[in-house]
Write a protein that holds these residues in place. Structure first.
Motif, PDB file in Angstrom:
ATOM      1  N   ILE A  45      35.566  30.104  37.228  1.00 21.12           N
ATOM      2  CA  ILE A  45      34.762  31.096  38.052  1.00 21.12           C
ATOM      3  C   ILE A  45      35.299  32.345  37.934  1.00 21.12           C
ATOM      4  CG2 ILE A  45      34.123  31.519  40.361  1.00 21.12           C
ATOM      5  CD1 ILE A  45      34.068  28.245  40.811  1.00 21.12           C
ATOM      6  N   TYR A  46      34.594  33.385  37.706  1.00 20.34           N
ATOM      7  CA  TYR A  46      35.400  34.473  37.519  1.00 20.34           C
ATOM      8  C   TYR A  46      34.570  35.684  38.496  1.00 20.34           C
ATOM      9  CZ  TYR A  46      31.002  35.560  34.601  1.00 20.34           C
ATOM     10  OH  TYR A  46      29.696  35.823  34.117  1.00 20.34           O
ATOM     11  N   PHE A  47      35.701  36.691  38.697  1.00 18.24           N
ATOM     12  CA  PHE A  47      35.339  37.602  39.647  1.00 18.24           C
ATOM     13  C   PHE A  47      35.473  39.025  38.878  1.00 18.24           C
ATOM     14  CE2 PHE A  47      36.926  33.966  41.660  1.00 18.24           C
ATOM     15  CZ  PHE A  47      36.165  33.767  42.744  1.00 18.24           C
ATOM     16  N   VAL A  48      34.686  39.833  39.031  1.00 23.50           N
ATOM     17  CA  VAL A  48      34.867  41.269  38.455  1.00 23.50           C
ATOM     18  C   VAL A  48      34.819  42.110  39.733  1.00 23.50           C
ATOM     19  CG1 VAL A  48      33.631  43.000  37.196  1.00 23.50           C
ATOM     20  CG2 VAL A  48      33.141  40.656  36.363  1.00 23.50           C
ATOM     21  N   SER A  49      35.836  42.917  39.682  1.00 29.64           N
ATOM     22  CA  SER A  49      36.237  43.659  40.838  1.00 29.64           C
ATOM     23  C   SER A  49      36.657  45.198  40.512  1.00 29.64           C
ATOM     24  CB  SER A  49      37.195  43.121  42.088  1.00 29.64           C
ATOM     25  OG  SER A  49      38.330  42.672  41.078  1.00 29.64           O
TER      26      SER A  49
ATOM     27  N   GLN B  66      38.639  51.735  37.696  1.00 28.16           N
ATOM     28  CA  GLN B  66      39.175  50.581  36.857  1.00 28.16           C
ATOM     29  C   GLN B  66      38.663  49.303  37.388  1.00 28.16           C
ATOM     30  OE1 GLN B  66      43.224  50.435  35.766  1.00 28.16           O
ATOM     31  NE2 GLN B  66      42.776  50.294  33.974  1.00 28.16           N
ATOM     32  N   VAL B  67      38.004  48.759  36.255  1.00 25.58           N
ATOM     33  CA  VAL B  67      37.399  47.213  36.590  1.00 25.58           C
ATOM     34  C   VAL B  67      38.220  46.031  36.195  1.00 25.58           C
ATOM     35  CG1 VAL B  67      35.227  45.684  36.296  1.00 25.58           C
ATOM     36  CG2 VAL B  67      35.050  48.118  36.747  1.00 25.58           C
ATOM     37  N   SER B  68      38.439  45.045  36.707  1.00 29.03           N
ATOM     38  CA  SER B  68      39.292  43.920  36.149  1.00 29.03           C
ATOM     39  C   SER B  68      38.364  42.513  36.418  1.00 29.03           C
ATOM     40  CB  SER B  68      40.419  43.783  37.042  1.00 29.03           C
ATOM     41  OG  SER B  68      41.217  44.724  37.031  1.00 29.03           O
ATOM     42  N   ILE B  69      38.585  41.612  35.318  1.00 32.52           N
ATOM     43  CA  ILE B  69      38.235  40.479  35.582  1.00 32.52           C
ATOM     44  C   ILE B  69      39.085  39.178  35.846  1.00 32.52           C
ATOM     45  CG2 ILE B  69      36.928  38.629  34.297  1.00 32.52           C
ATOM     46  CD1 ILE B  69      36.136  40.780  32.076  1.00 32.52           C
TER      47      ILE B  69
END
Length: 79
Positions: free
Chosen positions: A28-32, A68-71
Motif C-alpha cells: 500500500i503506497y502513499f504519495v505525499s 518535493q513529492v515522496s512515495i
C-alpha cells in the motif's frame, strides 16, 4: 491495522524522481509532499512495476517542481 494507525513519516520512502529504486513487493503506497500532506494512496502487487507506468506520474512530477513529492510504502502479503 487501520489507516489512522500508520505513521507515514516512519515508513520507508523514496523521492518521486527516484521511483526506479522502489522495491519489488506488494504494498500500500502513499504519495505525499514535503509538508506531509497525502496526495494519493494506492495498492499494488508490485510497487516498482506499478510506478514504471503510473497514470499519476506526470501530474505529480509537475507538482514536484513546487513541493518535493515522496512515495512511502507499507508492505503486505497477498496470502
Amino acid at each position: 491495522m487501520l489507516l489512522e494507525d500508520i505513521q507515514i513519516a516512519e515508513l520507508p520512502s523514496v523521492y518521486l524522481l527516484n521511483k526506479d529504486s522502489l522495491p519489488n513487493c506488494a504494498a500500500i503506497y502513499f504519495v505525499s509532499d514535503s509538508t506531509g500532506q497525502v496526495l494519493y494512496i494506492g495498492r499494488t502487487v508490485n510497487l516498482v512495476a506499478r510506478w514504471r507506468e503510473h497514470h499519476r506520474f506526470n501530474q505529480l512530477k509537475r507538482f514536484n517542481r513546487k513541493n518535493q513529492v515522496s512515495i512511502s510504502w507499507f508492505k503486505y502479503s497477498n496470502d
